[in-house]
Design a protein around this motif. Sequence first.
Motif, PDB file in Angstrom:
ATOM      1  N   PRO A 286       0.821  -1.211   0.000  1.00  0.00           N
ATOM      2  CA  PRO A 286       0.000   0.000   0.000  1.00  0.00           C
ATOM      3  C   PRO A 286       0.858   1.266   0.000  1.00  0.00           C
ATOM      4  O   PRO A 286       1.828   1.379   0.739  1.00  0.00           O
ATOM      5  CB  PRO A 286      -0.799  -0.118   1.300  1.00  0.00           C
ATOM      6  CG  PRO A 286      -0.846  -1.586   1.579  1.00  0.00           C
ATOM      7  CD  PRO A 286       0.483  -2.120   1.106  1.00  0.00           C
TER       8      PRO A 286
ATOM      9  N   ASP B 105      -4.908   3.937  -6.542  1.00  0.00           N
ATOM     10  CA  ASP B 105      -5.366   5.307  -6.350  1.00  0.00           C
ATOM     11  C   ASP B 105      -4.897   6.081  -7.578  1.00  0.00           C
ATOM     12  O   ASP B 105      -3.686   6.273  -7.780  1.00  0.00           O
ATOM     13  CB  ASP B 105      -4.765   5.903  -5.069  1.00  0.00           C
ATOM     14  CG  ASP B 105      -5.277   7.306  -4.774  1.00  0.00           C
ATOM     15  OD1 ASP B 105      -5.360   8.122  -5.710  1.00  0.00           O
ATOM     16  OD2 ASP B 105      -5.571   7.580  -3.600  1.00  0.00           O
TER      17      ASP B 105
ATOM     18  N   GLU C  46      -0.820   5.360  -7.002  1.00  0.00           N
ATOM     19  CA  GLU C  46      -0.281   4.441  -5.999  1.00  0.00           C
ATOM     20  C   GLU C  46      -1.101   3.160  -5.949  1.00  0.00           C
ATOM     21  O   GLU C  46      -2.283   3.144  -6.289  1.00  0.00           O
ATOM     22  CB  GLU C  46      -0.308   5.080  -4.607  1.00  0.00           C
ATOM     23  CG  GLU C  46       0.647   6.231  -4.413  1.00  0.00           C
ATOM     24  CD  GLU C  46       0.520   6.832  -3.022  1.00  0.00           C
ATOM     25  OE1 GLU C  46       1.381   7.682  -2.687  1.00  0.00           O
ATOM     26  OE2 GLU C  46      -0.419   6.472  -2.270  1.00  0.00           O
TER      27      GLU C  46
ATOM     28  N   THR D 282      -3.169   0.664  -3.753  1.00  0.00           N
ATOM     29  CA  THR D 282      -3.930   0.778  -2.506  1.00  0.00           C
ATOM     30  C   THR D 282      -3.937  -0.531  -1.722  1.00  0.00           C
ATOM     31  O   THR D 282      -3.771  -0.528  -0.508  1.00  0.00           O
ATOM     32  CB  THR D 282      -5.379   1.206  -2.771  1.00  0.00           C
ATOM     33  OG1 THR D 282      -6.000   0.263  -3.673  1.00  0.00           O
ATOM     34  CG2 THR D 282      -5.415   2.599  -3.390  1.00  0.00           C
ATOM     35  N   ARG D 283      -4.117  -1.661  -2.419  1.00  0.00           N
ATOM     36  CA  ARG D 283      -4.173  -2.940  -1.729  1.00  0.00           C
ATOM     37  C   ARG D 283      -4.174  -4.077  -2.732  1.00  0.00           C
ATOM     38  O   ARG D 283      -4.379  -3.869  -3.936  1.00  0.00           O
ATOM     39  CB  ARG D 283      -5.425  -3.049  -0.853  1.00  0.00           C
ATOM     40  CG  ARG D 283      -6.740  -2.930  -1.609  1.00  0.00           C
ATOM     41  CD  ARG D 283      -7.910  -2.726  -0.663  1.00  0.00           C
ATOM     42  NE  ARG D 283      -9.154  -2.515  -1.380  1.00  0.00           N
ATOM     43  CZ  ARG D 283     -10.095  -3.441  -1.567  1.00  0.00           C
ATOM     44  NH1 ARG D 283      -9.913  -4.662  -1.086  1.00  0.00           N
ATOM     45  NH2 ARG D 283     -11.216  -3.164  -2.219  1.00  0.00           N
TER      46      ARG D 283
END
Length: 297
Positions: free
Chosen positions: A147, A206, A211, A213-214
């Motif tokens: 993350p 994101d 990025e 996120t998970r």
Amino acid sequence: MPQIIDNPSDKSCSLLECIEALAQLEFDPRDAASTGQAAMWLRRLTNNRTFLADLLIDRLSGRVPHEVDSGYGPQAIVLSPLRRNMFLRANIWPAESDLCFRNSGAKSFVYGVPHDHNFSFLTSGYIGPGYRSDYYEYDYEDVAGYPGEPAPLRFVERSALHEGKIMLYRAHVDVHSQLPPESLSVSLNVMHVDPSQCWFDQYGFDLEKREVTRVLSPNATEAFLRVAVASGAEEALDFADWVGRTHPSERLRLASFEARAATLGGNEADELWRIAENTGSRLLEYIAGQRRAALMD
């Protein structure tokens, strides 16, 4: 973005004919000829404008004794059991004005959840104007999966899966953020199943921050591994060590170290995370550094 496949055929086929033809074909999305043949049969099924309504009426009336369970949420209708390496499904995409959208919310239908896939699949617009997507591409090998990790997403375009449009979503290449269609829509999918796909992770992103996120692809393997390690059996610990050092799934490698660390005291856990830092995995190096720092606090 997904590859658009041009197939203007006006021929149609039944659902059973499509299932049998695709099973014999052994659809391989990495092969252009195989993909073209699979897309041809998907086009023929898309041209059959009554098969899905007939199937749904049969299910609603109870004339069909058994319905194939779906692991893809309430909007997915599995149209065939797994045949060799593929199965067929339909997806319902409600508009914002539809009652099910207002009652359940956007995330219930994966709207506004940017993600890639750890499998490839063909899709066609069957009914309606189609869901819209902001499409991106990225290099899977450049992402470890923790993350907040920077993700080199490259925007391609926004477009809709309108009726008759056929596309190939490529595993670990195509990223999209889906938006509701202007009115209720349905898509058809030819899903490619690879036994190794659970070894490779699927990510959420994101888009503003670019990025990760998970990880979006947990499965029973991780839970089984954690339970086996918790038992303390020597064979389970040996297997977990092998997974932590060599498994292609970064998520499973991390789960192996987390499960073993949970059974150890401070110094032993620190030593285990030190080993994790030196496995060559960027994800493990990042997480292990955090865990070692926490042990020293």
